[in-house]
Design a protein around this motif. Structure first.
Motif, short mmCIF file in Angstrom:
data_model
loop_
_atom_site.label_atom_id
_atom_site.label_comp_id
_atom_site.label_asym_id
_atom_site.label_seq_id
_atom_site.Cartn_x
_atom_site.Cartn_y
_atom_site.Cartn_z
N ARG A 181 6.43 12.86 -22.53
CA ARG A 181 6.45 13.04 -21.08
C ARG A 181 6.84 11.74 -20.40
O ARG A 181 6.17 10.73 -20.55
CB ARG A 181 5.08 13.50 -20.58
N PRO A 182 7.94 11.73 -19.65
CA PRO A 182 8.35 10.49 -18.97
C PRO A 182 7.26 9.96 -18.05
O PRO A 182 6.55 10.74 -17.39
CB PRO A 182 9.59 10.93 -18.17
N ASP A 183 7.10 8.65 -18.03
CA ASP A 183 6.14 7.99 -17.16
C ASP A 183 4.71 8.43 -17.46
O ASP A 183 3.87 8.54 -16.56
CB ASP A 183 6.47 8.25 -15.68
N SER A 184 4.41 8.65 -18.72
CA SER A 184 3.06 9.03 -19.12
C SER A 184 2.10 7.87 -18.86
O SER A 184 2.51 6.71 -18.71
CB SER A 184 3.02 9.39 -20.61
N GLU A 229 2.43 5.16 -21.44
CA GLU A 229 3.59 4.29 -21.25
C GLU A 229 3.39 3.36 -20.06
O GLU A 229 3.82 2.20 -20.08
CB GLU A 229 4.86 5.12 -21.07
N THR A 256 10.01 8.74 -24.80
CA THR A 256 11.23 9.55 -24.93
C THR A 256 12.20 8.94 -25.93
O THR A 256 13.01 9.65 -26.52
CB THR A 256 11.92 9.70 -23.56
N GLU A 257 12.11 7.62 -26.15
CA GLU A 257 12.99 6.95 -27.11
C GLU A 257 12.45 7.03 -28.53
O GLU A 257 13.12 6.60 -29.48
CB GLU A 257 13.18 5.49 -26.71
#
Length: 223
Positions: free
Chosen positions: A20-23, A26, A49-50
């Motif tokens: 999930r982006p901007d989790s 992270e 994501t990477e």
């Protein structure tokens, strides 16, 4: 006498997050990296994501561009930051798969995490899963020959989050993240200086060893 650099820009690589982006994991990772950058480190973040890539299979070797980049960044790093959400009380499959790829560094000049400080942080909605996940990250660090920082951090999302500026809403946790960044940067600098000192000492000893060998040969020839 060999010259030892007083200052060296160390490289700190952060690895973790979730798909999930901007989790939250992270964001916590980026908070540590931001603190390391303020202390003069060069930082790189490899977020969730990477890390989406095929399961590691040592029989297949590295095939994906993401896997190649991950291993390359770790090999070049002076320090590492690992961040994982707590999935059923342990490291997420995404992050564990990334760590499995470190097996590709088994024959490197610095195998696995050798010579690197490794900061670990876990994110969970509650303390139990967060603490067990943090312990698992530190166990993996030991197994990969890294040096876990004295402080590990658990971010309990039931009581803390991150604001728009990337700072943790709990000042105590924010200070912990910054302290952990200091541990990584300071250890990395000390290790770089120690390596430079060893190289200088070896360079100085070579001429002396050659001279001693030459003197011994001449002495033997004169007998």
């Amino acid at each position: 006498m060999g010259r030892i650099p007083v200052q060296h820009t160390v490289r700190v690589v952060g690895i973790g997050g979730s798909p999930r982006p901007d989790s939250t994991a992270e964001r916590a990772l980026r908070a540590v990296l931001a603190a390391a950058e303020r202390q003069g480190a060069e930082v790189t973040c490899i977020g969730g994501t990477e890390l989406v890539m095929p399961l590691y299979d040592p029989r297949e070797g590295l095939r994906s561009a993401r896997a190649l980049r991950l291993v390359s960044e770790i090999a070049a790093a002076d320090g590492l930051v690992l961040a994982s959400p707590a999935y059923h009380g342990s490291i997420s499959g995404l992050v564990k798969n990334a760590l499995d790829h470190v097996e590709e560094l088994r024959d490197d000049a610095r195998p696995y995490f050798s010579g690197r400080a490794v900061a670990a942080l876990a994110v969970a909605q509650g303390w139990q899963g967060g603490v067990s996940t943090l312990a698992a990250l530190r166990d993996v660090t030991h197994a990969l020959r890294g040096w876990p920082t004295p402080l590990g951090v658990v971010v309990n999302t039931a009581t803390a989050g991150f604001g728009p500026d990337g700072t943790c809403t709990d000042p105590h946790v924010q200070r912990q993240l910054e302290t952990m960044a200091t541990h990584v940067v300071d250890f990395a600098r000390m290790n770089v200086l120690a390596s430079a000192a060893r190289d200088a000492a070896e360079a100085e000893s070579l001429p002396a060893a050659r001279d001693a060998a030459g003197t011994e040969a001449m002495s033997s020839a004169g007998k």
